[in-house]
Enzyme design. Structure first.
Site, short mmCIF file in Angstrom:
data_model
loop_
_atom_site.label_atom_id
_atom_site.label_comp_id
_atom_site.label_asym_id
_atom_site.label_seq_id
_atom_site.Cartn_x
_atom_site.Cartn_y
_atom_site.Cartn_z
N GLY A 90 18.41 9.68 -0.70
CA GLY A 90 17.90 9.93 -2.04
C GLY A 90 18.82 10.90 -2.74
N SER A 122 22.36 8.74 4.32
CA SER A 122 22.76 9.14 2.97
C SER A 122 22.58 10.65 2.76
CB SER A 122 21.97 8.31 1.95
OG SER A 122 22.49 8.47 0.65
N ALA A 123 21.66 11.07 1.90
CA ALA A 123 21.43 12.50 1.67
C ALA A 123 21.08 13.22 2.97
CB ALA A 123 20.32 12.70 0.65
N HIS A 159 28.55 6.62 1.44
CA HIS A 159 28.73 5.47 0.54
C HIS A 159 30.18 5.41 0.03
CE1 HIS A 159 24.35 5.40 0.52
NE2 HIS A 159 24.33 6.60 -0.03
N GLU A 194 29.80 2.19 3.90
CA GLU A 194 28.52 1.54 4.16
C GLU A 194 28.57 0.78 5.48
OE1 GLU A 194 26.10 1.82 0.60
OE2 GLU A 194 26.87 3.13 2.17
#
Length: 235
Positions: A90, A122-123, A159, A194
């Site tokens: 997020g 991700s985060a 990413h 990714e």
């Protein structure tokens, strides 16, 4: 004692949430029946409850139960008692702000350094590095510090995308932004693509997945790192 998976993303194109990682997660969390989920990053602004439910549906496929940290009166106690921990993706600014607000950045670091198995996507992977300063996210809220968990001796740019030489887009590439970071900061940055993740066992870091990663260091040539490489040389 560290036992971590730091993934660039939760979802690959054409797949369901966490689907591509489930075989790895079944092994990684083999001794866990219950996971503590940290939903603070709230992708697309979804609620903690919605995010936790989505995550619970994915982990049910490997017979693991999920409970959100927001369901506990004492989040620090929840972290200390957790069999395993997952921090979802997020907005990294929001995630870091919440970790500081709830006074759990330090207890999370100590718990993970003592061996509690951890997944970040991700985060949730960004916070594994020395700071959150190489995130791609918009600064929607201002955290009290950019310092994060420091579980690895470098930063991540999740990413990560190589510059498309055929594109007419004139905006900055990821490499450009990382070079800007290195005008004011000295520590390395790993561009994690990714479908790639880092497997950290004790102090050994291995690049997993089928893609290369890019290593950026101040005033040094960029290195392309092959899958399954040992990254312990990065300092």
């Amino acid at each position: 004692m560290k036992n971590l998976l730091l993934a660039s993303t939760s979802t690959l194109h054409g797949t369901e949430y966490l689907e591509y990682l489930l075989p790895e997660l079944k092994i990684h969390f083999k001794n866990c029946k219950n996971l503590l989920f940290i939903p603070y990053a709230r992708p697309s602004g979804i609620s903690h409850e919605e995010y936790t439910q989505k995550t619970a549906q994915a982990f049910a496929k490997i017979d693991i139960n999920i409970k959100g940290i927001h369901e506990f009166e004492d989040p620090a106690f929840a972290i200390k008692q957790a069999e395993g921990i997952f921090t979802g993706g997020g907005n990294t600014f929001l995630l870091v702000s919440q970790l500081y607000q709830h006074k759990i950045m330090t207890v999370l670091k100590e718990t993970l350094e003592n061996g509690t198995p951890y997944l970040g996507t991700s985060a949730g992977s960004n916070i594994g590095g020395l700071s959150m300063q190489t995130t791609n996210d918009m600064p929607i809220i201002y955290p009290p510090s950019f310092q994060t968990l420091g579980l690895i001796p470098f930063n991540l740019n999740v990413h990560y995308l190589d510059k498309d030489t055929q594109s007419t887009h004139m905006g900055e590439s990821r490499e450009t932004r990382i070079n800007e970071f290195h005008q004011f900061n000295n520590f390395p940055v790993l561009g994690l693509k990714e479908g790639s993740w880092l497997e950290i066992k004790n102090n050994t870091i291995i690049l997993k997945g089928g893609l290369t990663a890019k290593l950026f260091r101040k005033n040094r040539e960029v290195i392309e790192i092959e899958p399954n490489s040992n990254l312990d040389f990065i300092q």
